[in-house]
Design a protein around this motif. Sequence first.
Motif, mmCIF file in Angstrom:
data_model
loop_
_atom_site.group_PDB
_atom_site.id
_atom_site.type_symbol
_atom_site.label_atom_id
_atom_site.label_comp_id
_atom_site.label_asym_id
_atom_site.label_seq_id
_atom_site.Cartn_x
_atom_site.Cartn_y
_atom_site.Cartn_z
ATOM 1 N N ALA A 1 -2.252 -4.429 4.109
ATOM 2 C CA ALA A 1 -1.704 -3.070 4.005
ATOM 3 C C ALA A 1 -0.421 -2.894 4.793
ATOM 4 C CB ALA A 1 -2.740 -2.046 4.491
ATOM 5 N N ASN B 1 -7.946 0.637 -7.204
ATOM 6 C CA ASN B 1 -6.593 0.511 -6.659
ATOM 7 C C ASN B 1 -6.018 -0.774 -7.212
ATOM 8 O OD1 ASN B 1 -4.632 -0.697 -4.563
ATOM 9 N ND2 ASN B 1 -4.826 1.413 -3.865
ATOM 10 N N PHE C 1 -5.530 -5.092 -0.707
ATOM 11 C CA PHE C 1 -4.432 -4.617 -1.548
ATOM 12 C C PHE C 1 -3.712 -5.733 -2.295
ATOM 13 C CE2 PHE C 1 -5.007 -1.332 1.714
ATOM 14 C CZ PHE C 1 -5.130 -0.211 0.914
ATOM 15 N N ALA D 1 0.086 5.937 5.676
ATOM 16 C CA ALA D 1 -0.949 6.703 4.983
ATOM 17 C C ALA D 1 -0.999 8.157 5.459
ATOM 18 C CB ALA D 1 -2.310 6.033 5.186
ATOM 19 N N MET E 1 0.851 -1.188 0.000
ATOM 20 C CA MET E 1 0.000 0.000 0.000
ATOM 21 C C MET E 1 0.888 1.239 0.000
ATOM 22 S SD MET E 1 -2.532 1.394 2.983
ATOM 23 C CE MET E 1 -1.154 2.230 3.762
ATOM 24 N N VAL E 2 0.638 2.164 -0.894
ATOM 25 C CA VAL E 2 1.384 3.412 -1.080
ATOM 26 C C VAL E 2 2.721 3.170 -1.762
ATOM 27 C CG1 VAL E 2 2.519 5.377 0.041
ATOM 28 C CG2 VAL E 2 0.286 4.616 0.845
ATOM 29 N N CYS F 1 -7.126 2.102 5.137
ATOM 30 C CA CYS F 1 -6.038 1.129 5.333
ATOM 31 C C CYS F 1 -6.548 -0.276 5.644
ATOM 32 C CB CYS F 1 -5.057 1.553 6.421
ATOM 33 S SG CYS F 1 -4.258 3.136 6.100
ATOM 34 N N HIS G 1 -5.060 4.633 -0.416
ATOM 35 C CA HIS G 1 -4.969 3.817 0.802
ATOM 36 C C HIS G 1 -6.272 3.684 1.573
ATOM 37 C CE1 HIS G 1 -4.905 7.583 3.030
ATOM 38 N NE2 HIS G 1 -3.833 7.984 2.356
ATOM 39 N N ALA H 1 0.348 0.616 8.723
ATOM 40 C CA ALA H 1 -0.257 1.163 7.504
ATOM 41 C C ALA H 1 -0.783 2.571 7.719
ATOM 42 C CB ALA H 1 -1.387 0.242 7.035
ATOM 43 N N GLN H 2 -1.380 2.812 8.905
ATOM 44 C CA GLN H 2 -1.948 4.136 9.170
ATOM 45 C C GLN H 2 -0.865 5.197 9.229
ATOM 46 O OE1 GLN H 2 -5.562 4.485 9.540
ATOM 47 N NE2 GLN H 2 -4.770 6.469 8.880
ATOM 48 N N LYS I 1 -6.051 10.361 -2.050
ATOM 49 C CA LYS I 1 -5.609 9.615 -0.878
ATOM 50 C C LYS I 1 -6.565 8.477 -0.558
ATOM 51 C CE LYS I 1 -4.046 11.578 2.827
ATOM 52 N NZ LYS I 1 -2.763 10.861 2.981
#
Length: 788
Positions: free
Chosen positions: A385, A470, A453, A541, A249-250, A448, A445, A537-538, A441
């Motif tokens: 994530a 995504n 993902f 993000a 993720m990201v 999250c 993500h 993950a948070q 955004k």
Amino acid sequence: MAEAHQAVAFQFTITPEGIDLHLSHEALHQVYLSGLRSWKKRIVRLKNCVVTGVYPASPSSWLFVVIAILATMYTRSDPSMGLIAKIQEHLPVSQSMSLQCQTVVSAVLFSTLLWLALIFTMKLCLKQLLSYHSWMFEQHGKMSNTTKLWVALVRIFSGRKPLLYSFQGSLPNLPLPAVKDTIKRYLESVRPLMDSSEFERMTSLAKEFESTLGNRLQWYLKLKALWASNYVSDWWEEYVYLRGRSPIMVNSNYYGMDFLYVTPTPVQAARAGNTLHAFLKYRRKLNKEEIKPSRVPGTVIPLCAAQCERIFNTTRIPGEETDTVVHWQDSEYVVVYHRGRYFRLWLYQAGRMLSPREIEHQIQRILDDPSPPAAGEEKLGALTAGDRIPWAQVRKEFFSSGVNKRSLDCIEKAAFFVTLDDDEQGMMGDDPAASLDRYAKSLLHGKCYDRWFDKSFSVVIYKNGKTGLNAEHSWADAPVVAHLWEYVLATDSFQLGYNEEGHCKGDVSPSLPPAQRLTWDIPAQCQERVVQSLSVAQALADDIDFHVFSFRDFGKGRIKKCRISPDAFIQISLQLAYYRNRGMFCLTYEASMTRLFREGRTETVRSCSNESCAFVKALEGGESVEVCRKLFRVASEKHQHLYRMAMTGAGIDRHLFCLYVVSKYLGEESPFLKEVLSEPWRLSTSQTPVQQVELFDLVNHPEYISCGGGFGPVADDGYGVSYIIVGENMINFHISSKHSCPRTDSHKFGAEIKKALLDVAQLMCSDQREPSRTQQNSNQNPQDKKDL
């Protein structure tokens, strides 16, 4: 449960009189229809394999060759020069086969062998023709006689009505550059980024590598290039994507947006109905290979379609050392996530595809379902994530058996993943610019945990009818997903459409069973691991700074009138913007495709060149207009040359990457390769191509334009810039960076890009007529034409 009764085909009970068997004829009928659909698909695949295998000839050409040989034999001539007689001598003796029958069988066998030899020759000729790339380096508008003859031959050998994979066997292999050529181009690319002492040191390392270890490593690559169809792609997928242990993720996944100014319907379930149905239509065309092969724009040159094979029914499976990409042949359902719950939604009934209205009905049932999520279910997606090693360990420990395994298998084997998001997104409100940033955004993500993902792609349907996707990056590159997404958007709006109330058209079958809730048994230890992945993950993000904007002052129409490549114009403007933003130049990555070759993926165009830096310094140093224009022309030509070199297999970075992989296999350390592979890409850029222009009538419907897509920054102290050139008068930009770096700011960099584009246009296109004030106003407020 209703779905449980639907799933039972027969029941039996044991009585004193024996076994009492009760058959459900409706259930058996459904089994029969599903099996019939499956066999039809197998037959279509077999037929396509035959058609693709003999391309550019056709299966019917075999009959023509047989008839021609038999006809010449009837005139008492021997076109085989005695081979038919030799074949006849070696036929097994049979009392029931007459001499004349043996002759005919021998002639048919000879004809088949001749036909196969002709097919092989045609494929070889086409492969040699597609290996010619000098046409790319000719001056625009001036085609040589050699290239004209080559174009005619390509048209002749390309055949008629090719299927999606028809050209796969005729595409050339990716060529392997010489070590000395790659090193020479590398040193040239880093010269503007180093002072004299640094460059002298790097030159010394490069020359030492070339004269010692380089030739040995190259020998292994030569063996691989002879044996494998592509010496880069499998290692690129494995070591760049699948062996990465950080969150995808990201860092890896990317996103695609909906129309910028239009929302076809505000009804969430209806938008989901049309969108999902459009995806199924694309998959059906994909399975039948009815999608036209992609080609170099404006030419007859085909591009590799190998990445299309894994668009649907594909998932990335986590592992402790490396992940794997798993693809299933077919899947008749999707998994839908809504308010912390997972549902399996069947998209076929009795062997037929559900209509958009039926899918809308099923989606509305999910939206109306009041049941709460099970313990630990709501944020389960956060495992995909976070870091890959914890996810692999949790999967092995808690999802390898029982109900959890069945539910996880259902997600991973689904055609794709769908999220029904309760948020409203898109360009809206008093601050449309900020709303686009939030939209980006959200797609990159989300929360999250409300995307899966690992799936090849996840579709997001928002409460106000906006949509997006995504995509996971390891299985394919963005142009393949963009091709799919363009088809879905166009089919949704221009083919399927909606009624006056905003609902899908059509009727609903009364026998549709509701979607099935996936069940989970998530113990407390697993829930703790989910929370840990979510926190990782948070944090990632929250650190992402995104800015999305539309540049409407001019587009490729005005740039082309100045006789400048639009991509070169934008890339050099990005160099100017970065120099103004940071007061320095940086290693710049621009993605270029290598799909002119079999199983080709991407190559790097190092956009920061000596020529582009010279132009930027001249412009910022106050040099005369004539000097700056001349330097810009030189930089533009250089950029186009670098792009063509990358497309034709003469890039720098993939070759050096493969040399590095070989050195690791051999246990050899190379200071040169180690330093090259560790250099950060502080400016990572990519252009999203508009490929299916015939699907969008931007002249009559200018509001139906896509905003494109974007990705996260590659370096912690760098920018990720994605752009899409839409129509003649608009360029959309997606800029990402990290809040944690005090030297980057996506909004400030966006402002620098706008200023750089205007300054370069004023310099190079000052003799072009400026757009009228009326046109500027209409470009700035196109949302007034249509409600969002």
